[in-house]
Design a protein around this motif. Sequence first.
Motif, PDB file in Angstrom:
ATOM      1  N   ARG A   1      31.457  38.674  50.392  1.00  0.00           N
ATOM      2  CA  ARG A   1      32.087  38.549  49.079  1.00  0.00           C
ATOM      3  C   ARG A   1      31.202  39.186  47.997  1.00  0.00           C
ATOM      4  N   GLN A   2      29.900  39.006  48.103  1.00  0.00           N
ATOM      5  CA  GLN A   2      28.991  39.594  47.130  1.00  0.00           C
ATOM      6  C   GLN A   2      29.017  41.124  47.196  1.00  0.00           C
ATOM      7  N   LEU A   3      28.993  41.677  48.392  1.00  0.00           N
ATOM      8  CA  LEU A   3      29.043  43.133  48.541  1.00  0.00           C
ATOM      9  C   LEU A   3      30.376  43.689  48.045  1.00  0.00           C
ATOM     10  N   ALA A   4      31.460  42.991  48.336  1.00  0.00           N
ATOM     11  CA  ALA A   4      32.782  43.451  47.902  1.00  0.00           C
ATOM     12  C   ALA A   4      32.903  43.415  46.387  1.00  0.00           C
ATOM     13  N   THR A   5      32.419  42.345  45.791  1.00  0.00           N
ATOM     14  CA  THR A   5      32.483  42.235  44.326  1.00  0.00           C
ATOM     15  C   THR A   5      31.672  43.340  43.668  1.00  0.00           C
ATOM     16  N   THR A   6      30.487  43.599  44.202  1.00  0.00           N
ATOM     17  CA  THR A   6      29.648  44.671  43.660  1.00  0.00           C
ATOM     18  C   THR A   6      30.336  46.026  43.820  1.00  0.00           C
ATOM     19  N   SER A   7      30.962  46.248  44.966  1.00  0.00           N
ATOM     20  CA  SER A   7      31.615  47.534  45.236  1.00  0.00           C
ATOM     21  C   SER A   7      32.802  47.799  44.324  1.00  0.00           C
ATOM     22  N   LEU A   8      33.418  46.759  43.802  1.00  0.00           N
ATOM     23  CA  LEU A   8      34.548  46.924  42.882  1.00  0.00           C
ATOM     24  C   LEU A   8      34.109  46.885  41.418  1.00  0.00           C
ATOM     25  N   LEU A   9      33.089  46.080  41.139  1.00  0.00           N
ATOM     26  CA  LEU A   9      32.660  45.922  39.754  1.00  0.00           C
ATOM     27  C   LEU A   9      31.973  47.180  39.224  1.00  0.00           C
ATOM     28  N   ILE A  10      31.177  47.844  40.058  1.00  0.00           N
ATOM     29  CA  ILE A  10      30.445  49.035  39.598  1.00  0.00           C
ATOM     30  C   ILE A  10      31.399  50.160  39.191  1.00  0.00           C
TER      31      ILE A  10
END
Length: 636
Positions: free
Chosen positions: A339-348
């Motif tokens: 979830r952390q990696l996915a959130t980072t991948s979309l937020l950036i």
Amino acid sequence: MASPALSQASTAFDSEAPQVQDDHTTPRSQLVQRVRDVATSQDVLLFLIAFRILNALSIRTFFQPDEYFQSLEPAWDIAFGANSGAWITWEWKHQLRSAIHPTIFAGVYWLCAEASKFLRVSPIVRDELFLAAPKVIQAVVAASGDYYTWKLGERVYGRGNKEAWAATTLTVIALHQWPWQWSLEATGDETVDNLGLRPDPGTDQVKEIAKCVPQDVEGVGTSHSAAYRLCRCLLLAALACVLRPTNVLIWICLACFTLWQSTTSGRLWTFPPFRFLYFNLARSLSVHYGRNPWHYYLTQGYPLLLTTYLPFTVLGLYRSLFPAEPSISQALLTTTMKRQLATTSLLIPFILSFISHKEVRFIYPLLPALHTLSADPFSTYFFPLLQPTSSATRNRRTKTAIFTAVLALNFLLALFTTAMYQTAPLTTLAYLRSRSLAASSASSHIPTTTAAFLTPCHSTPWRSHLLHASLKAWALSCQPPLHLPNPATHAKYLDEADQFYASPAHWLSLHLGRPPRSLSEQEARLLALETATGIGWDGVEVDKGRERKKAWTAYLVTFGQLEEEMSKVLKGSGYGICRREWNGWWGGWHEDWRRRGGMVVWCLDEGEKKKWRQMEKDKENERGFTKWVGLGRIWG
């Protein structure tokens, strides 16, 4: 006779001896498992290094200007001095870049120069050494990025899990891992960014993200090892942000997750250099290099970055953000990290979308995380194909066809981008180097070979491929409007390349005057210019506050789309075509209309012009002969 203990220890190393039962909590079993892990890790790393070196040395195309101008050019300047002819762009003069990773290549250049002197190698061998050495160094960096993608997969999914191997497979055969591998040229800052050091460009990433995600995957660890991983992670994260300030967005996201879950104090926060933000955001100078729509990363960035993996990535992101309820603590940990990696991948990409100037390489450091998230649906769908079965069901045949298509398409795209597209920038410089060597061998002294690049700036590599001190050149510049403090006035600003392409004939007449009728006339004019101005004519930027004067040179380089107009401008002069360089399949198309077609070299040397006309005549005769042979076979 071997003792029972020794017998059991030896069989523990044998993966084919399942009859040996062992408690994996004993020190001996832990040692055996560690030896196995080290052996596997070494094998994987050595394979990736060998593969990436082969990959790097096979690349024959020009992919991104920053491959050279944000790494090799400043490296050349550091190694051989300010008068060595390196093209130092405005970012370096205004301290927007870090000199850390160019210094690595500066050391490589210095070693190459010293080795060439000591071994007394020929000029041709010396040139090849200078071209190959940075590629090999970057190949090792890129292989480290691939290796840590595998490690990241193991942290997320568990040691030895098929998803970890799937993430490595996706990284190795990914399209964007190929043309960016061969240097911190080709990955420039990118590889160090992605390394947690740089690929990067140039550019994979040393996926220290793996070391920062809260874990331990094995459920085993000590406070000392966790503290060590955190310190190492923060050091590399800080270095990545120094090298490319936009990396701070990725690390802020991951740091926020860590701070949210942790009660530990004393965390280190690293912010990007103020001057980078000031120039690119406050003054909006990045807009000078193009504007893109707000949805660029959604409709172009991710599709270009992921190509055939896009469906698996979309599914992986969805499953990571909206997971099923975990049944055990290990699954809970995996769910949290994903979830952390996915959130980072979309937020950036969301944050970067607010900046007008956008490029695919800005989200390139996210690729390891994206491959890790894609690995779950990818392995779930395709790994059953590796299990032996006697039945060839329709579903299995369909999956086999899809997997073959994915591999074939990625291979063909990689082959196209590394060997068959935009080849002319490199082959043109190889031709100029050969003319420089020929001139040197034909004379007792070292004559100067001169060239001018009438192309959009950064269309070819520079000193890192010109190499010879006797090969001097100038090119059109494209500095942003540093002298205009008001961003509202930037839209009307035209850099030197823009001014030239607005009216090539007028620009040449205004800045260079009448074209020379012979090589001797051109050399005399050049000597007179240097005597009158007192500063060098070669280069692209200003010299000590004074703009360098331009001059006609022995060779002119243009793109094919400008050939017709240049023929009119040079009519009646001594210039003629002496080389056309093929720019690969689809080389006639480029998103920048100024770069369409192959590259054309014009020269004043009568021998070279005559040689080229003879080559063209021979090709025409060969085509005619082939045509008649084909007609004869039809009639026969």
